[in-house]
Design an enzyme around this catalytic site. Structure first.
Site, PDB file in Angstrom:
ATOM      1  N   HIS A   1      -1.033  -5.777   2.254  1.00 19.25           N
ATOM      2  CA  HIS A   1      -0.082  -4.769   1.776  1.00 19.25           C
ATOM      3  C   HIS A   1       0.850  -4.396   2.931  1.00 19.25           C
ATOM      4  O   HIS A   1       0.382  -3.929   3.964  1.00 19.25           O
ATOM      5  CB  HIS A   1      -0.859  -3.550   1.285  1.00 19.25           C
TER       6      HIS A   1
ATOM      7  N   ASP B   1       3.939  -2.072   3.679  1.00 16.18           N
ATOM      8  CA  ASP B   1       4.873  -1.054   3.216  1.00 16.18           C
ATOM      9  C   ASP B   1       6.263  -1.427   3.725  1.00 16.18           C
ATOM     10  O   ASP B   1       6.459  -1.661   4.914  1.00 16.18           O
ATOM     11  CB  ASP B   1       4.432   0.324   3.701  1.00 16.18           C
TER      12      ASP B   1
ATOM     13  N   ASP C   1      -0.343   0.770  -4.756  1.00 11.49           N
ATOM     14  CA  ASP C   1      -0.290   1.911  -3.830  1.00 11.49           C
ATOM     15  C   ASP C   1       0.761   2.953  -4.213  1.00 11.49           C
ATOM     16  O   ASP C   1       1.331   3.583  -3.348  1.00 11.49           O
ATOM     17  CB  ASP C   1      -0.004   1.358  -2.415  1.00 11.49           C
TER      18      ASP C   1
ATOM     19  N   HIS D   1       7.866   2.649  -2.415  1.00 13.74           N
ATOM     20  CA  HIS D   1       6.936   3.755  -2.681  1.00 13.74           C
ATOM     21  C   HIS D   1       6.591   4.646  -1.493  1.00 13.74           C
ATOM     22  O   HIS D   1       5.697   5.497  -1.613  1.00 13.74           O
ATOM     23  CB  HIS D   1       5.669   3.230  -3.369  1.00 13.74           C
TER      24      HIS D   1
HETATM   25 ZN   LIG Z   1       1.939   1.228   0.375  1.00 13.90          ZN
END
Ligand SMILES: [Zn+2]
Length: 1043
Positions: A281, A283, A393, A598
């Site tokens: 993951h 971001d 997430d 997000h």
């Molecule tokens: Zn995230």
């Protein structure tokens, strides 16, 4: 063969095995101490510091100065490039040789001008393999470069990960040397660690609670003393320690055989199957800026490719087209390797969206564009179509997502975030999620409640035990690999999983893909439950409000790109020589979609990211404004008479501010047809606005529809819907009441507002400038006042009433300098209803106004888009806004959340001046019949001034026969000149038939999906009246119009 005696002292046996593999204790004589053999210093190590993130080509040309291991470099966000020269001794022939590199920061190894591997201590990657088995023919002398970013996997938070970054952090390299790596020792260590982990599996009765998960695993009471299988693992490990002499490699095979014997005992057929998938993951921006994410992708993915080369079964899932696009531009060599492994089915693009966007705040059209841009990218670059939506997430999921997914060819959904709920435990892991219109998608929450597992026994056991659909779903996902800040899987994780693929007493685990998992789940889905409506996250509810400028940028730019596309289509429809700026619009949409990531649109990012995001909104405003202006210029034949453009699909009759004459801007009441234009022609309202200062200092404003009394402090003493003779403000209360709350969450500052903040409500009544008349009435009347709010902040507001307008607007300026406070505005209304209605993507949803159950009170702060409404039969009040998302309706008080003052991860979040507008609209009948939805659109999509030729007659390009149906989007079809896509949705929650009429020369019309793929079985019949369509409640319908 076992040694005797083995006494019944479980604890000493277990700790003995642990000490044998410990990297802290007894490394002089234990197995761990033998992991590395001979070592040798580098020939030379030199460095060069750069403030910018530069390319390899640029960096390698710089002047490198000698670097001594242990000396510091930095500060935060700089990059230190190292040049490494080394010679591998010939005497290491036949050995596995590593460059062992331990440093702070995240590093990338470059060899022959190409990125070859990431190195991060935090991500357990401290070795670059120079040779698996050194041969004479291999180059023994090498020059490598190591690009070291001065930030960790999680940025550089000062004191805690989510604190604002420390700008002065310094970094160092602690170890840089050549070593011989003993692969057999590594394998034995993994055997032993896995056995020890098996011993430590807790019996089911001791399933740990969420709180316990934060405590380290220790103490004999934690051990699985009741498990026969655990004892078998213990004795196998113990005997391995007996057999294995760390200093005699000849003893290793016997020990390994013992482990193989244990792991090779097969499982029963009924065991739950864990589908392991590598994941990382990343971001797209969070505690580091967008630019660093590009390098995070490079580092994480190149390492993943190295693992794929060695592990042909290894599958890695990877989302977010934007990140692929970045890697394509910045690391083209790596990108073609990725394409190769995508073809092999190992590197699996997932999700189908441009970024993993927020699941609440983006508009319906934005969500469609996330998929449109994402799926098109994956199709163009990899020739594939994602079949699952991937959003592990995000802070909640709109009830309209199932329909949007289905419209984009996606029937499966994976997330896990609802496991973060603070109040209620979500009851399912595998279920059908039913959206607002009844669309259903198969949904899976990996029961391990993580997207960054480490392939350990505990991860697998947790996955099986936590599964809330035991007996209904026999398959679950386990996503492994360092995540959030990137990193990804390691060889060790793969080795762990490989050992226990099919071992009696442990869950079965197989390397898998989303497609395999969902196919299995779907094939056996008869017993699955259904959850209808939104997936609300009972946490992070402050993210609807934090970073108000980002929210405003999003809303304004969504409206601007909408208008620009409509205007361009109209210009093209009228004049086929008009050049539709498809490339420019795609570029601007992608910027807008990027900021919907997000941790960006929710405001949970550091200040550097906020600065980048606001700059992107400026780019969209500037370039999108230019596109709109150009299109309007073409549409108005470049005339100079004052005209006005309406992008919305209904006629509008509004007061607007015009360029005016010599005296400056003026007001005019205009009538503009739906999706069309007209000249500005002065008309007078039937009832002008009157503004009267009353004896007690309050001001009475009236426009024939509404009558309101504004108190000296700016609150509304009364708001009356004249025809219905209904007072909207609750008895003894005031509307437009500013209130301040203490806003100190438990941990996640920018993210969370806690339920207890409601206990700290303080009305703000300190008048700085009492109400006075700003506009005397006529077309527009208004009053102005100022309040001091909080300790250091102020509100200045103009309360505006326009002729013909059914709502009162509040143009608001706030100078905001608070700390951990939450500013809201309240309207206690004379309406009683157990439910309030909130606009969401392409529709609306109801939520309770009471707090009966824990599910109700957990929603003390909720989100909406342009409006919320509280209605009883035949009367209600709506609250409209132009850039806010947080709100609530409790009992009869409607509240709009305005500003927060979080201090982490951005220490300056929301400080400064803010402008926004909200409006209150009492109405008779239902909100549907009272056109609340249209009014909220009107507030958000201002009529745009344009030049027209003086002989222009009012012209409408599109209109829709049903008031329930909104024509939301008009755009050129992707990659198809001369074809438009129009998107409509049913907004009232009703089944209707509607006719779309157009003045454009449409030859053919086809129903298409949200990806604009036409359905050859569904030509839409064009009659002289237009195209007639039927709608289910909240159904989205897209049409391909061929000109
Ligand atoms: Zn995230």
């Amino acid at each position: 063969m076992y040694h005797q005696p083995v006494l019944k002292n479980r604890r000493t046996l277990l700790e003995r095995a642990e000490k044998f593999v410990s990297d802290v204790y007894f490394t002089d004589c234990n197995l761990r101490g033998r992991l590395y053999g001979d070592s040798r210093p580098l020939d030379s190590l030199s460095s060069f510091l750069s403030l910018e993130r530069i390319t390899f080509a640029e960096a390698s040309k710089q002047n490198f100065e000698p670097y001594k291991v242990g000396s510091t470099f930095g500060p935060t966000w700089w990059t230190c490039w190292f040049k490494v020269t080394l010679t591998v001794p010939e005497s290491w022939r036949g050995k596995e040789v590593h460059l062992r590199w331990e440093s702070d920061g995240e590093a990338m190894v470059w060899r022959d001008g190409q990125p070859v591997q990431g190195l991060t201590k935090e991500g357990e990657k401290t070795s670059y393999i120079l040779s698996d088995c050194l041969e004479d023919a291999e180059p023994h002398s090498l020059t490598l470069y190591v690009e070291t970013a001065c930030n960790g996997l999680f940025g550089a938070g000062q004191g805690s990960a989510i604190a604002a970054p420390d700008p002065d952090r310094m970094f160092s390299v602690q170890r840089a040397e050549l070593v011989v790596f003993n692969r057999e020792v590594r394998e034995l260590l993994t055997d032993l660690e896995t056995l020890v982990d098996t011993v430590k599996v807790r019996p089911p009765a001791r399933l740990r609670t969420r709180a316990e998960c934060w405590r380290p695993l220790c103490g004999p009471q934690e051990l699985g003393e009741g498990e026969q299988r655990g004892f078998q693992a213990l004795f196998a490990a113990n005997e391995m320690v007996n057999l294995c002499d760390p200093f005699d490699a000849g003893s290793f095979p016997g020990a390994r055989a013992l482990a193989r014997g244990f792991f090779g005992q097969k499982n029963g057929q009924s065991q739950h199957t864990v589908h392991a998938m590598g994941h990382c993951h990343i971001d797209t921006a969070w505690l580091w800026p967008y630019e660093e994410t590009i390098r995070k992708c490079g580092r994480s993915w190149v390492t993943t490719i190295r693992l794929m080369e060695k592990n042909p079964d290894f599958v890695f899932t990877c989302s977010q087209a934007q990140q692929f696009q970045w890697v394509k531009s910045w690391y083209p060599g790596l990108f073609s390797q990725i394409q190769h492994f995508v073809k092999k089915g190992q590197f699996v693009p997932v999700g189908g969206t441009w970024v993993e966007m927020d699941g609440n705040l983006p508009s319906g059209e934005s969500m469609v564009r996330q998929f449109l841009q994402g799926q098109r990218f994956f199709s163009q670059e990899f020739g594939l179509h994602c079949k699952e939506f991937w959003l592990p997430d995000t802070f909640g999921y709109s009830a309209q997502l199932p329909q949007i997914m289905q419209g984009c060819g996606i029937s499966n959904f994976l997330t896990q975030k609802l496991s973060w709920n603070l109040v209620n435990t979500f009851p399912h892991n595998t279920f059908f999620w039913e959206g607002l219109d009844g669309s259903r998608v198969l949904t899976h929450f990996p029961p391990g409640n993580s997207y960054e597992m480490k392939g350990k026994i505990e991860d697998l056991v947790k996955t099986v035990r936590n599964n809330k659909d035991k007996g209904r779903a026999n398959h679950s996902a386990a996503l492994f690999g360092f995540g959030d800040g990137g990193g990804g899987p390691t060889q060790l994780m793969l080795d762990r999983l490989d050992r226990v693929k099919d071992t009696d007493g442990l869950p079965k685990v197989q390397m898998s893909s989303p497609d395999k998992l969902f196919s299995q789940l779907r094939a056996d889905s008869a017993l699955l439950c259904t959850w209808a409506g939104e997936l609300f996250l009972e946490l992070h509810n402050g993210t609807y409000t934090t970073q108000a400028q980002i929210k405003r940028g999003n809303r304004e730019c969504e409206a601007l790109l909408h208008d620009a596309e409509v205007a361009c289509c109209l210009a093209l429809g009228r004049d086929r020589t008009f050049q539709y700026p498809d490339q420019k619009l795609q570029e601007l949409w992608r910027l807008l979609l990027l900021n919907q990531f997000h941790d960006v649109i929710p405001g949970s990012c550091i200040e550097m990211v906020v600065d980048d995001a606001l700059k992107y909104y400026e780019d969209i405003r500037r370039d999108g404004g230019a596109v709109l202006q150009e299109a309007c210029g073409a549409l108005g034949s470049r005339g100079t008479a004052a005209g006005v453009f309406n992008s919305l699909p209904w006629e509008r009759h509004e007061v607007i501010q015009t360029a005016g004459g010599a005296g400056g801007p003026a007001l005019a009441l205009v009538r503009v047809p739906s999706v069309g234009l007209s000249l500005i022609e002065e008309t007078q309202p039937a009832t002008p606005v009157s503004v009267t200062v009353q004896a007690d200092g309050t001001v009475l404003m009236e426009n024939g529809i509404l009558r309101t009394v504004v108190n000296k402090d700016g609150t509304l003493a009364s708001l009356c819907l004249i025809d219905a003779n209904r007072e909207a403000i609750s008895d003894g209360c005031h509307g437009n009441q500013f209130v301040m709350f203490d806003d100190v969450p438990l941990y996640w500052d920018a993210w969370d507002v806690m339920d207890y903040h409601l206990q700290t409500r303080k009305p703000q009544q300190e008048v700085v400038q009492p109400v006075c008349v700003a506009r005397p009435g006529g077309l527009r009347g208004s009053v102005r006042f100022s309040l001091r709010v909080g300790e250091r902040s102020s509100v200045t507001q103009e309360v505006v009433m326009d002729a013909t307008c059914p709502y009162v607007r509040f143009h608001t300026e706030v100078t905001w300098a608070e700390s951990h406070k939450f500013l809201k505005v309240e309207f206690p209304v004379r309406v009683h209803s157990p439910n309030a209605t909130y606009e969401i993507q392409f529709g609306h949803a109801q939520r309770p106004t009471h707090m009966n159950t824990s599910w109700d009170w957990a929603r003390f702060e909720v989100w909406a888009h342009k409006w919320s409404d509280l209605s009883e039969h035949n009367f209600g009040v709506a609250l409209l806004n132009d850039c806010k998302y947080g709100c609530s309706v409790r009992k009869n008080t409607m509240t709009l959340s305005l500003l927060r003052a979080a201090k982490a991860p951005d220490a300056n979040a929301d400080m400064g001046t803010h402008h926004f507008t909200y409006a209150v609209m009492p109405h008779a009948g239902s909100f549907q019949d009272a056109a609340v939805i249209r009014c909220a659109y009107n507030l958000n999509f201002p009529l745009r001034l344009m030049g027209c030729s003086p002989d222009t007659v009012p012209w409408s390009a599109f209109s829709v026969s049903s008031e329930a149906v909104v024509l939301e989007t008009i755009k050129q079809a992707e990659g198809r000149k001369g074809a438009f896509v129009v998107r409509l949705y049913e907004s009232h929650g009703s089944s209707v038939t509607a006719t779309l009429s157009t003045r454009l020369p449409v030859k053919e019309a086809w129903i298409c999906d949200l990806l604009e793929k036409q359905d050859p079985t569904q030509p839409a019949l064009i009659t002289t009246g237009g195209v007639t369509l039927t709608f289910r409640p909240f159904q989205i319908v897209s049409l391909l119009l061929i000109l």
